[in-house]
Design a protein around this motif. Structure first.
Motif, PDB file in Angstrom:
ATOM      1  N   ARG A 277     -18.730 -25.022 -48.958  1.00 34.51           N
ATOM      2  CA  ARG A 277     -17.350 -25.215 -49.434  1.00 34.51           C
ATOM      3  C   ARG A 277     -16.582 -26.186 -48.542  1.00 34.51           C
ATOM      4  O   ARG A 277     -15.853 -27.060 -49.026  1.00 34.51           O
ATOM      5  N   LEU A 278     -16.715 -26.036 -47.222  1.00 29.41           N
ATOM      6  CA  LEU A 278     -15.991 -26.916 -46.307  1.00 29.41           C
ATOM      7  C   LEU A 278     -16.492 -28.356 -46.398  1.00 29.41           C
ATOM      8  O   LEU A 278     -15.713 -29.302 -46.210  1.00 29.41           O
ATOM      9  N   SER A 279     -17.761 -28.544 -46.703  1.00 32.57           N
ATOM     10  CA  SER A 279     -18.294 -29.898 -46.875  1.00 32.57           C
ATOM     11  C   SER A 279     -17.588 -30.619 -48.019  1.00 32.57           C
ATOM     12  O   SER A 279     -17.386 -31.843 -47.981  1.00 32.57           O
ATOM     13  N   ARG A 280     -17.214 -29.878 -49.030  1.00 33.23           N
ATOM     14  CA  ARG A 280     -16.635 -30.488 -50.226  1.00 33.23           C
ATOM     15  C   ARG A 280     -15.216 -31.009 -50.020  1.00 33.23           C
ATOM     16  O   ARG A 280     -14.725 -31.785 -50.836  1.00 33.23           O
ATOM     17  N   ILE A 281     -14.532 -30.570 -48.953  1.00 38.76           N
ATOM     18  CA  ILE A 281     -13.143 -31.021 -48.792  1.00 38.76           C
ATOM     19  C   ILE A 281     -13.066 -32.517 -48.537  1.00 38.76           C
ATOM     20  O   ILE A 281     -12.030 -33.135 -48.774  1.00 38.76           O
ATOM     21  N   VAL A 282     -14.175 -33.123 -48.047  1.00 36.85           N
ATOM     22  CA  VAL A 282     -14.213 -34.579 -47.911  1.00 36.85           C
ATOM     23  C   VAL A 282     -15.166 -35.163 -48.951  1.00 36.85           C
ATOM     24  O   VAL A 282     -15.735 -36.248 -48.779  1.00 36.85           O
TER      25      VAL A 282
ATOM     26  N   LYS B  94     -13.031 -26.486 -36.463  1.00 36.74           N
ATOM     27  CA  LYS B  94     -12.241 -26.417 -35.226  1.00 36.74           C
ATOM     28  C   LYS B  94     -10.944 -27.206 -35.380  1.00 36.74           C
ATOM     29  O   LYS B  94      -9.873 -26.763 -34.969  1.00 36.74           O
ATOM     30  N   TYR B  95     -11.050 -28.380 -35.972  1.00 33.45           N
ATOM     31  CA  TYR B  95      -9.880 -29.234 -36.160  1.00 33.45           C
ATOM     32  C   TYR B  95      -8.866 -28.569 -37.096  1.00 33.45           C
ATOM     33  O   TYR B  95      -7.662 -28.547 -36.808  1.00 33.45           O
TER      34      TYR B  95
ATOM     35  N   ALA C 287     -11.364 -38.753 -42.224  1.00 37.34           N
ATOM     36  CA  ALA C 287     -11.426 -38.859 -43.681  1.00 37.34           C
ATOM     37  C   ALA C 287     -10.300 -38.044 -44.296  1.00 37.34           C
ATOM     38  O   ALA C 287     -10.036 -36.910 -43.867  1.00 37.34           O
ATOM     39  N   LYS C 288      -9.631 -38.603 -45.285  1.00 34.49           N
ATOM     40  CA  LYS C 288      -8.630 -37.834 -46.016  1.00 34.49           C
ATOM     41  C   LYS C 288      -9.324 -36.739 -46.817  1.00 34.49           C
ATOM     42  O   LYS C 288     -10.438 -36.930 -47.312  1.00 34.49           O
ATOM     43  N   VAL C 289      -8.645 -35.595 -46.935  1.00 36.17           N
ATOM     44  CA  VAL C 289      -9.266 -34.471 -47.637  1.00 36.17           C
ATOM     45  C   VAL C 289      -8.857 -34.481 -49.106  1.00 36.17           C
ATOM     46  O   VAL C 289      -7.792 -34.982 -49.476  1.00 36.17           O
ATOM     47  N   SER C 290      -9.713 -33.916 -49.923  1.00 35.15           N
ATOM     48  CA  SER C 290      -9.404 -33.759 -51.339  1.00 35.15           C
ATOM     49  C   SER C 290      -8.332 -32.688 -51.497  1.00 35.15           C
ATOM     50  O   SER C 290      -8.303 -31.703 -50.761  1.00 35.15           O
ATOM     51  N   SER C 291      -7.472 -32.889 -52.488  1.00 36.07           N
ATOM     52  CA  SER C 291      -6.429 -31.887 -52.744  1.00 36.07           C
ATOM     53  C   SER C 291      -6.917 -30.760 -53.651  1.00 36.07           C
ATOM     54  O   SER C 291      -6.147 -29.886 -54.042  1.00 36.07           O
ATOM     55  N   GLU C 292      -8.207 -30.786 -53.991  1.00 40.80           N
ATOM     56  CA  GLU C 292      -8.774 -29.698 -54.787  1.00 40.80           C
ATOM     57  C   GLU C 292      -8.850 -28.411 -53.962  1.00 40.80           C
ATOM     58  O   GLU C 292      -8.851 -28.445 -52.735  1.00 40.80           O
TER      59      GLU C 292
ATOM     60  N   LEU D  68      -6.672 -16.152 -44.352  1.00 42.89           N
ATOM     61  CA  LEU D  68      -7.789 -16.130 -45.294  1.00 42.89           C
ATOM     62  C   LEU D  68      -7.561 -16.985 -46.536  1.00 42.89           C
ATOM     63  O   LEU D  68      -8.401 -17.779 -46.919  1.00 42.89           O
ATOM     64  N   ARG D  69      -6.422 -16.820 -47.218  1.00 37.91           N
ATOM     65  CA  ARG D  69      -6.257 -17.344 -48.567  1.00 37.91           C
ATOM     66  C   ARG D  69      -5.710 -18.763 -48.633  1.00 37.91           C
ATOM     67  O   ARG D  69      -5.725 -19.385 -49.703  1.00 37.91           O
ATOM     68  N   THR D  70      -5.231 -19.311 -47.544  1.00 39.68           N
ATOM     69  CA  THR D  70      -4.587 -20.613 -47.593  1.00 39.68           C
ATOM     70  C   THR D  70      -5.591 -21.727 -47.880  1.00 39.68           C
ATOM     71  O   THR D  70      -6.642 -21.825 -47.236  1.00 39.68           O
ATOM     72  N   ASN D  71      -5.240 -22.580 -48.844  1.00 44.53           N
ATOM     73  CA  ASN D  71      -6.050 -23.742 -49.179  1.00 44.53           C
ATOM     74  C   ASN D  71      -6.083 -24.700 -47.987  1.00 44.53           C
ATOM     75  O   ASN D  71      -5.041 -25.044 -47.423  1.00 44.53           O
ATOM     76  N   VAL D  72      -7.284 -25.128 -47.591  1.00 48.02           N
ATOM     77  CA  VAL D  72      -7.433 -26.024 -46.446  1.00 48.02           C
ATOM     78  C   VAL D  72      -6.594 -27.289 -46.613  1.00 48.02           C
ATOM     79  O   VAL D  72      -6.027 -27.812 -45.645  1.00 48.02           O
ATOM     80  N   SER D  73      -6.474 -27.790 -47.834  1.00 43.95           N
ATOM     81  CA  SER D  73      -5.719 -29.028 -48.058  1.00 43.95           C
ATOM     82  C   SER D  73      -4.220 -28.838 -47.850  1.00 43.95           C
ATOM     83  O   SER D  73      -3.474 -29.820 -47.803  1.00 43.95           O
ATOM     84  N   ALA D  74      -3.774 -27.591 -47.710  1.00 43.14           N
ATOM     85  CA  ALA D  74      -2.377 -27.335 -47.373  1.00 43.14           C
ATOM     86  C   ALA D  74      -2.165 -27.313 -45.857  1.00 43.14           C
ATOM     87  O   ALA D  74      -1.031 -27.310 -45.389  1.00 43.14           O
ATOM     88  N   VAL D  75      -3.244 -27.310 -45.102  1.00 43.69           N
ATOM     89  CA  VAL D  75      -3.176 -27.247 -43.639  1.00 43.69           C
ATOM     90  C   VAL D  75      -3.357 -28.635 -43.027  1.00 43.69           C
ATOM     91  O   VAL D  75      -2.700 -28.991 -42.052  1.00 43.69           O
ATOM     92  N   VAL D  76      -4.273 -29.422 -43.586  1.00 42.87           N
ATOM     93  CA  VAL D  76      -4.568 -30.756 -43.058  1.00 42.87           C
ATOM     94  C   VAL D  76      -4.613 -31.770 -44.202  1.00 42.87           C
ATOM     95  O   VAL D  76      -4.872 -31.420 -45.351  1.00 42.87           O
ATOM     96  N   ASN D  77      -4.370 -33.025 -43.861  1.00 37.36           N
ATOM     97  CA  ASN D  77      -4.586 -34.085 -44.851  1.00 37.36           C
ATOM     98  C   ASN D  77      -5.735 -35.007 -44.462  1.00 37.36           C
ATOM     99  O   ASN D  77      -6.197 -35.807 -45.264  1.00 37.36           O
ATOM    100  N   VAL D  78      -6.196 -34.866 -43.211  1.00 34.24           N
ATOM    101  CA  VAL D  78      -7.401 -35.566 -42.766  1.00 34.24           C
ATOM    102  C   VAL D  78      -8.212 -34.628 -41.878  1.00 34.24           C
ATOM    103  O   VAL D  78      -7.663 -33.681 -41.304  1.00 34.24           O
ATOM    104  N   VAL D  79      -9.499 -34.906 -41.751  1.00 31.51           N
ATOM    105  CA  VAL D  79     -10.364 -34.182 -40.811  1.00 31.51           C
ATOM    106  C   VAL D  79     -11.319 -35.182 -40.173  1.00 31.51           C
ATOM    107  O   VAL D  79     -11.601 -36.252 -40.753  1.00 31.51           O
ATOM    108  N   PRO D  80     -11.820 -34.871 -38.963  1.00 32.00           N
ATOM    109  CA  PRO D  80     -12.786 -35.777 -38.332  1.00 32.00           C
ATOM    110  C   PRO D  80     -14.098 -35.802 -39.114  1.00 32.00           C
ATOM    111  O   PRO D  80     -14.629 -34.752 -39.485  1.00 32.00           O
ATOM    112  N   TYR D  81     -14.591 -37.026 -39.359  1.00 31.81           N
ATOM    113  CA  TYR D  81     -15.804 -37.184 -40.172  1.00 31.81           C
ATOM    114  C   TYR D  81     -16.663 -38.300 -39.579  1.00 31.81           C
ATOM    115  O   TYR D  81     -16.307 -39.482 -39.658  1.00 31.81           O
ATOM    116  N   LYS D  82     -17.739 -37.899 -38.912  1.00 28.59           N
ATOM    117  CA  LYS D  82     -18.734 -38.839 -38.389  1.00 28.59           C
ATOM    118  C   LYS D  82     -18.105 -39.958 -37.554  1.00 28.59           C
ATOM    119  O   LYS D  82     -18.422 -41.149 -37.705  1.00 28.59           O
ATOM    120  N   GLY D  83     -17.184 -39.572 -36.683  1.00 26.48           N
ATOM    121  CA  GLY D  83     -16.548 -40.542 -35.789  1.00 26.48           C
ATOM    122  C   GLY D  83     -15.311 -41.199 -36.348  1.00 26.48           C
ATOM    123  O   GLY D  83     -14.683 -42.042 -35.689  1.00 26.48           O
TER     124      GLY D  83
END
Length: 359
Positions: A251-256, A273-274, A208-213, A190-205
């Protein structure tokens, strides 16, 4: 000789949750078990609020006049304390203050010993830091499975405890060591920051690197994927807003650095999913570290079981399957969801009952 009728309170005081298991005992028999789980983010509420919440929980638990208390903790790591020694002492002193009418207060150390409070105060505080995994492992080894890997994924972190011939077979006793040896993964459901799990995510093919916010948490990921309900998202969110699908989507939209007008819900589901797969990979890596260490010491894993617990048991099962474990059991199927939900506190209470009966 122990009292004929008495109560035991097992306390697991974490930085995010306080768990309590109450055993009502008649003679040597447990006649009633009650459990309490209370979300208490100590870094938000403040350390001075700890005695107050414990006092409230004591009143609502309705302890008998004759009762024993046992304590384990992980709250000492919270940054409300300058160092962990300060945290251990404060937690111990808060418990002693609130439960000053108990017959005895025991504190569990990393060696699996229940130390009387008066003696624990004079010992090295680090002996008692983050020892809840000890209670869990000892109970599993004695009552559930003699040869297994126990994986507990909570809201904040993942604990991996190898058990051989009913005994704890860990290399690390303290958190930094356990992180090195793969016995602790600082990834929760639940509590883990997404940016601690991934540094990129699939974005429109593309990727994209994720924000560290701190824009989104794992709770948003598993909520979007339908793995938890809104009620099961029991922690605070990254932006302090609600836990609806729409809010998790935003919220998840904002990571990119996008938003819910730039990314559709379906696109965000794919991103989730990624992220979830990468979270599984983090736990898988640690499991392989533990697994290969056991094999290098000539321990036969063919008949090993895996026992999973915690809010993230689904993620634990996926990681274990990929690591080659086939015989996997949920602790909630063994003990029931109510006890599994506060398992370290329950395991500690059982250890304390054995100790009290031996007095």
């Amino acid at each position: 000789m122990p009292l004929k009728n008495f109560t035991i309170l097992g306390l697991d005081i974490g930085g995010a949750n306080i768990k309590i298991a109450k055993l009502e005992v008649m003679g040597k028999r447990i006649i009633r078990t009650q459990t309490t789980r209370r979300y208490f983010p100590i870094w938000i509420k403040g350390k001075e609020a700890l005695p107050k919440i414990l006092g409230f929980l004591k009143r609502t638990s309705s302890v008998s006049k004759k009762y024993y208390v046992s304590l384990t903790m992980t709250a000492e790591l919270s940054d409300v304390y300058r160092v962990k020694r300060e945290g251990v002492k404060h937690v111990m002193e808060s418990v002693a203050e609130v439960f000053n009418d108990s017959e005895e207060i025991f504190v569990l150390n990393v060696k699996g010993e229940l130390i009387k409070f008066s003696e624990a105060l004079s010992r090295d505080p680090m002996e008692f830091a983050a020892s809840n995994w000890v209670a869990s492992g000892l109970y599993i080894g004695s009552n559930v499975c003699k040869n297994c890997i126990f994986v507990d994924i909570g809201s904040t972190s993942t604990t991996i405890v190898p058990i051989v011939e009913g005994k704890l077979y860990v290399r690390g006793l303290r958190d930094p060591e356990k992180l090195v040896y793969g016995e602790l993964v600082y990834l929760g459901f639940l509590r883990t920051n997404v940016s601690a799990v991934v540094n990129v995510v699939p974005y429109k093919g593309y990727f994209a690197k994720v924000s560290s916010e701190k824009f989104a948490l794992m709770g948003d990921v598993v909520r979007i994927l339908g793995y938890i309900t809104e009620q099961q998202y029991s922690t605070e969110t990254a932006d302090g807003r609600g836990k609806s699908i729409r809010e998790c989507w935003e919220r998840l939209s904002r990571i990119v650095c996008a938003d819910a007008e730039i990314l559709s819900l379906n696109e965000v589901v794919e991103i989730a999913k990624y992220i979830y797969e990468k979270a599984i990979e983090h736990v898988f890596d640690a499991l392989m570290q533990v697994r290969t260490r056991l094999l290098s010491e000539n321990i036969d894993l063919k008949k090993f079981e895996a026992i999973v617990a915690g809010v993230g048991e689904k993620l634990a099962i996926e990681a274990l399957k990929r690591a080659g474990f086939k015989n996997i059991r949920k602790l909630s199927d063994v003990l029931g969801k109510r006890i599994s939900n506060v398992f370290p506190a329950y395991a500690l209470a059982i250890l304390t009952l054995d100790r009290v009966l031996s007095l």
